[in-house]
Write a protein that holds these residues in place. Structure first.
Motif, PDB file in Angstrom:
ATOM      1  N   UNK A 157       0.827  -1.213   0.000  1.00 12.39           N
ATOM      2  CA  UNK A 157       0.000   0.000   0.000  1.00 12.39           C
ATOM      3  C   UNK A 157       0.863   1.265   0.000  1.00 12.39           C
ATOM      4  N   UNK A 158       1.965   1.235   0.731  1.00 11.51           N
ATOM      5  CA  UNK A 158       2.859   2.404   0.766  1.00 11.51           C
ATOM      6  C   UNK A 158       3.451   2.645  -0.625  1.00 11.51           C
ATOM      7  N   UNK A 159       3.879   1.576  -1.277  1.00 11.05           N
ATOM      8  CA  UNK A 159       4.456   1.726  -2.628  1.00 11.05           C
ATOM      9  C   UNK A 159       3.387   2.234  -3.601  1.00 11.05           C
ATOM     10  N   UNK A 160       2.197   1.643  -3.530  1.00 14.65           N
ATOM     11  CA  UNK A 160       1.118   2.067  -4.439  1.00 14.65           C
ATOM     12  C   UNK A 160       0.744   3.531  -4.186  1.00 14.65           C
ATOM     13  N   UNK A 161       0.672   3.907  -2.917  1.00  9.84           N
ATOM     14  CA  UNK A 161       0.335   5.295  -2.583  1.00  9.84           C
ATOM     15  C   UNK A 161       1.395   6.268  -3.051  1.00  9.84           C
ATOM     16  N   UNK A 162       2.665   5.900  -2.848  1.00  8.58           N
ATOM     17  CA  UNK A 162       3.758   6.778  -3.288  1.00  8.58           C
ATOM     18  C   UNK A 162       3.736   6.944  -4.803  1.00  8.58           C
ATOM     19  N   UNK A 163       3.484   5.856  -5.518  1.00  9.12           N
ATOM     20  CA  UNK A 163       3.387   5.947  -6.984  1.00  9.12           C
ATOM     21  C   UNK A 163       2.221   6.838  -7.393  1.00  9.12           C
ATOM     22  N   UNK A 164       1.102   6.693  -6.679  1.00  7.07           N
ATOM     23  CA  UNK A 164      -0.056   7.538  -6.980  1.00  7.07           C
ATOM     24  C   UNK A 164       0.279   9.006  -6.742  1.00  7.07           C
ATOM     25  N   UNK A 165       1.009   9.271  -5.651  1.00  2.00           N
ATOM     26  CA  UNK A 165       1.389  10.650  -5.344  1.00  2.00           C
ATOM     27  C   UNK A 165       2.321  11.226  -6.394  1.00  2.00           C
ATOM     28  N   UNK A 166       3.261  10.415  -6.874  1.00  2.00           N
ATOM     29  CA  UNK A 166       4.235  10.910  -7.848  1.00  2.00           C
ATOM     30  C   UNK A 166       3.620  11.059  -9.238  1.00  2.00           C
ATOM     31  N   UNK A 167       2.613  10.248  -9.540  1.00  2.00           N
ATOM     32  CA  UNK A 167       2.018  10.308 -10.883  1.00  2.00           C
ATOM     33  C   UNK A 167       0.713  11.110 -10.925  1.00  2.00           C
ATOM     34  N   UNK A 168       0.271  11.586  -9.768  1.00  2.00           N
ATOM     35  CA  UNK A 168      -0.925  12.432  -9.733  1.00  2.00           C
ATOM     36  C   UNK A 168      -2.235  11.667  -9.793  1.00  2.00           C
ATOM     37  N   UNK A 169      -2.186  10.360  -9.530  1.00  2.00           N
ATOM     38  CA  UNK A 169      -3.433   9.570  -9.497  1.00  2.00           C
ATOM     39  C   UNK A 169      -4.172   9.879  -8.196  1.00  2.00           C
ATOM     40  N   UNK A 170      -5.454  10.147  -8.290  1.00  2.00           N
ATOM     41  CA  UNK A 170      -6.228  10.521  -7.106  1.00  2.00           C
ATOM     42  C   UNK A 170      -6.575   9.290  -6.271  1.00  2.00           C
ATOM     43  N   UNK A 171      -6.443   9.438  -4.975  1.00  2.00           N
ATOM     44  CA  UNK A 171      -6.818   8.349  -4.068  1.00  2.00           C
ATOM     45  C   UNK A 171      -7.891   8.794  -3.088  1.00  2.00           C
ATOM     46  N   UNK A 172      -8.297  10.052  -3.173  1.00  2.61           N
ATOM     47  CA  UNK A 172      -9.336  10.558  -2.267  1.00  2.61           C
ATOM     48  C   UNK A 172     -10.175  11.588  -3.012  1.00  2.61           C
ATOM     49  N   UNK A 173     -11.405  11.757  -2.556  1.00  2.00           N
ATOM     50  CA  UNK A 173     -12.280  12.743  -3.189  1.00  2.00           C
ATOM     51  C   UNK A 173     -12.642  13.826  -2.194  1.00  2.00           C
ATOM     52  N   UNK A 174     -12.897  15.010  -2.737  1.00  5.47           N
ATOM     53  CA  UNK A 174     -13.282  16.129  -1.880  1.00  5.47           C
ATOM     54  C   UNK A 174     -14.726  15.962  -1.418  1.00  5.47           C
ATOM     55  N   UNK A 175     -14.977  16.350  -0.190  1.00  8.60           N
ATOM     56  CA  UNK A 175     -16.347  16.321   0.336  1.00  8.60           C
ATOM     57  C   UNK A 175     -16.859  17.750   0.514  1.00  8.60           C
ATOM     58  N   UNK A 176     -16.217  18.673  -0.202  1.00 10.08           N
ATOM     59  CA  UNK A 176     -16.597  20.077  -0.060  1.00 10.08           C
ATOM     60  C   UNK A 176     -17.960  20.327  -0.709  1.00 10.08           C
ATOM     61  N   UNK A 177     -18.488  21.507  -0.464  1.00  5.29           N
ATOM     62  CA  UNK A 177     -19.755  21.900  -1.067  1.00  5.29           C
ATOM     63  C   UNK A 177     -19.607  21.943  -2.584  1.00  5.29           C
ATOM     64  N   UNK A 178     -20.635  21.518  -3.286  1.00 10.57           N
ATOM     65  CA  UNK A 178     -20.601  21.535  -4.747  1.00 10.57           C
ATOM     66  C   UNK A 178     -21.522  22.618  -5.294  1.00 10.57           C
ATOM     67  N   UNK A 179     -20.979  23.461  -6.152  1.00 13.40           N
ATOM     68  CA  UNK A 179     -21.780  24.459  -6.861  1.00 13.40           C
ATOM     69  C   UNK A 179     -22.056  23.900  -8.250  1.00 13.40           C
TER      70      UNK A 179
END
Lengths: 312, 328
Positions: free
Chosen positions: B14-36
């Motif tokens: 998971x650490x390797x996959x997460x680091x790769x996602x961080x370096x390549x810009x792959x999203x692993x989380x979504x915003x829960x902010x208000x949507x306009x």
């Protein structure tokens, strides 16, 4: 009557029970990654302006923020895995209670694939509220049930207001912000009672002194540089601070004392679960922090011994 | 704490996959902010906060806080801004309104500051979602700033209003000369600050201290103060004139942050009320009338939640009761 409203362990599901062996390692890794992410990304990157414009310092700052940027997805994946494993560990005894958590993970995956939308985000917030409240029925002790209920109801109030704001994008009417304020107040009271509800039975003087020091530092930040401290509290932990600042400082001290006392007495799992709840914040602003919050609450009840119901 | 080998391997993966996602810009989380949500409209919107169709468009309230990260800090007098958005023929329209008991327009007096509002979007060429605090190198932001004084024009009329008993003892230069670039170098060179024909400035930034005028000034807007409330409409075509600016498309999401300046509070520059990013969803669906059935929907959602929790409790209780019976 205690709130042990769950099914007995099913011996025919050894694989699901085996999921529990992953929990300690995953929890430790998630707490570590989330603390690194919090320090580097959510705190350091937001106060960068206060760092002197010295090239060497700027270089260190840039490297630290870059490391935080890489740590964020690591922590997000670990949090999702932790919720999954915690739900699987819950399945044999209380399959119904684990379903909302698994549904939440499904909603997160759907939002990642399809992109955020007002309805999708509102649905995610509703699922998180239900999942948090469902965990309440897994509690075996009255004190633990009170703590989990306090956290769950407080978060549910804030999540309902946030979900209504998202539904307003579809033509609905948003609930007043006072609903979220009431939820935050309840959360504060619950965390303030943490030493009694989830703390160890025996306390040392050092625990109390450490909590007092943290409360003093918190008060110093809130009264000395109020605008920065309040902004960080809102942006990092979702706290709008409708109550007096002193109460927040005392709560920080109470939580710190509880965590230190738990670590001193060897209750590492419970300390880790409480840390995750704090890191998740009030009404998590993203699915990653939602995972931290839910994982923390689930671990808190899973950590209890599963003997006969107790009433403390 | 017991650590098992499979668990350590899982964490490592998971650490390797997460680091790769961080370096390549792959999203692993979504915003829960208000949507306009910006819906499509059939009629061309007017650059007017009173345009009739705005009444049909749902509004979203976005919380504001004082700006506390960089100097000059301050703000905090405007708690929230209400946003509405529509699009028509590949052009985006956003309406912002907020409570402000005082209308502060002219800013030519040294002690007077104007009311203003700004919208911030990630730049088209941003490689990741930028910091809403003016972005960062590689991930810049595009800002549209509307100012009450820019809309009113800071000419002789404003001067006469500020100094009603003022007296000019010289007629100065001939009028044809005062319009020449030689006598108004900033205007002559196209400095957007010197423009008197535009209420909105299009700006770009890639960190604190890098805010500058965009190459193309293609965002426009108009505002109105009435009964203690400002309402301002911004508009710009979807396509950006350059990579530093924001790009929009129906069916796609982007981010939006808001800043509001309260002139009566002395707000200017960094002293302002700011929001974090909210999600801007450009929907392809046509506008429909506001639903009046949301009360019933809310009732249903809350009732559904209560029933789910009660159902879980009942099922759990049945399990406990069954266990007790078996033991007996």
């Amino acid at each position: 009557m205690a709130l042990q409203l769950t099914r007995p362990v099913l011996r025919s599901q050894p694989r699901l029970l085996a999921a529990a062996q992953f929990l300690p390692t995953l929890m430790f890794a998630t707490v570590a990654a989330a603390l690194v992410e919090l320090t580097l990304l959510r705190l350091l990157s937001r106060v960068a302006i206060h760092i002197p414009d010295v090239p060497a310092l700027r270089g260190v700052y840039s490297a630290a923020v870059q490391a935080g940027t890489v740590t964020f997805p690591v922590a997000a994946l670990l949090a999702a895995a932790l919720v999954t494993v915690a739900a699987m560990a819950m399945l044999p005894r209380a399959p119904i209670l684990a379903i909302p958590a698994l549904a939440l993970l499904g909603a997160q995956a759907a939002l990642l694939v399809a992109g955020e939308s007002a309805l999708g985000t509102a649905a995610h917030q509703w699922l998180l509220a239900v999942a948090l409240l469902a965990v309440l029925f897994y509690s075996t002790s009255r004190r633990m049930a009170l703590f989990v209920a306090g956290v769950g109801v407080a978060q549910a109030a804030g999540l309902a207001q946030a979900a209504s704001a998202n539904l307003a994008a579809e033509g609905g009417r948003a609930l007043p912000l006072s609903v979220a304020g009431a939820g935050e107040s309840l959360l504060l009271v619950t965390l303030l009672a943490a030493p009694v509800l989830v703390g160890p039975r025996r306390w040392s003087r050092r625990d109390v002194i450490a909590g007092g020091v943290v409360a003093l530092i918190g008060a110093g930040m809130l009264f000395g540089n109020a605008s920065t401290a309040r902004t960080l509290a809102l942006w990092t932990f979702g706290l709008g601070m409708p109550l007096p600042a002193l109460l927040y400082a005392i709560t920080a001290g109470a939580m710190a004392a509880t965590l230190i006392a738990l670590l001193r007495t060897g209750a590492i799992e419970r300390a880790g679960a409480l840390t995750l709840i704090v890191l998740g914040g009030f009404v998590p602003p993203n699915s990653y922090q939602a995972g931290l919050l839910l994982a923390g609450v689930m671990l808190l009840v899973l950590e209890q011994p599963r003997g006969p119901a107790t009433t403390d | 704490m017991k650590w098992s080998k499979p668990a350590v391997l899982l964490v490592g993966a998971l650490v390797i996959a997460g680091a790769l996602a961080g370096l390549t810009g792959v999203r692993t989380a979504t915003s829960q902010a208000v949507t306009l949500k910006a819906v499509a409209v059939a009629d061309k919107p007017e650059l007017n906060p009173d345009w009739a169709t705005w009444v049909k468009i749902p509004s979203v309230d976005v919380q504001l806080t004082n700006q506390a990260v960089t100097y000059p800090k301050g703000g905090g007098t405007v708690p929230a801004v209400s946003l509405k958005a529509v699009h028509h023929e590949n052009t985006l329209y956003i309406r912002a309104s907020w409570k402000d008991q005082t209308e502060n327009v002219p800013s030519i007096d040294m002690a007077a500051f104007t009311d203003a509002v700004a919208l911030e979007f990630p730049g088209k060429s941003a490689v990741s979602v930028p910091s809403f605090c003016m972005g960062q190198p590689g991930s810049g932001v595009n800002i549209w700033q509307w100012k009450a004084d820019a809309q009113a024009g800071a000419g002789s009329a404003a001067l006469a209003k500020l100094y009603p008993n003022g007296y000019a003892d010289s007629s100065g230069f001939p009028e044809e000369l005062t319009k020449a670039a030689l006598y108004q170098p900033a205007f002559g060179l196209g400095n957007p600050v010197a423009r008197t024909d535009a209420a909105v400035q299009t700006l770009v930034a890639q960190a604190f201290g890098t805010l500058s005028a965009a190459a193309a000034q293609d965002a426009t807007g108009a505002g109105m103060w009435r009964n203690g409330e400002w309402s301002v409409v911004f508009t710009r075509p979807f396509s950006a004139a350059d990579g530093d600016q924001a790009e929009f498309a129906a069916g796609k999401n982007t981010n939006l942050a808001v800043a509001v300046w309260d002139g009566a509070n002395g707000d200017r520059a960094g002293q302002k009320n700011v929001s974090q990013f909210v999600t801007l969803q450009l929907s392809g669906e046509l506008v429909k009338a506001k639903s009046e059935d949301w009360g019933a929907l809310w009732f249903g959602a809350i009732l559904g939640g209560v029933l789910v929790v009660l159902g879980l409790a009942a099922l759990g209780w049945a399990g406990v009761a069954g266990t007790a019976k078996e033991r007996a």
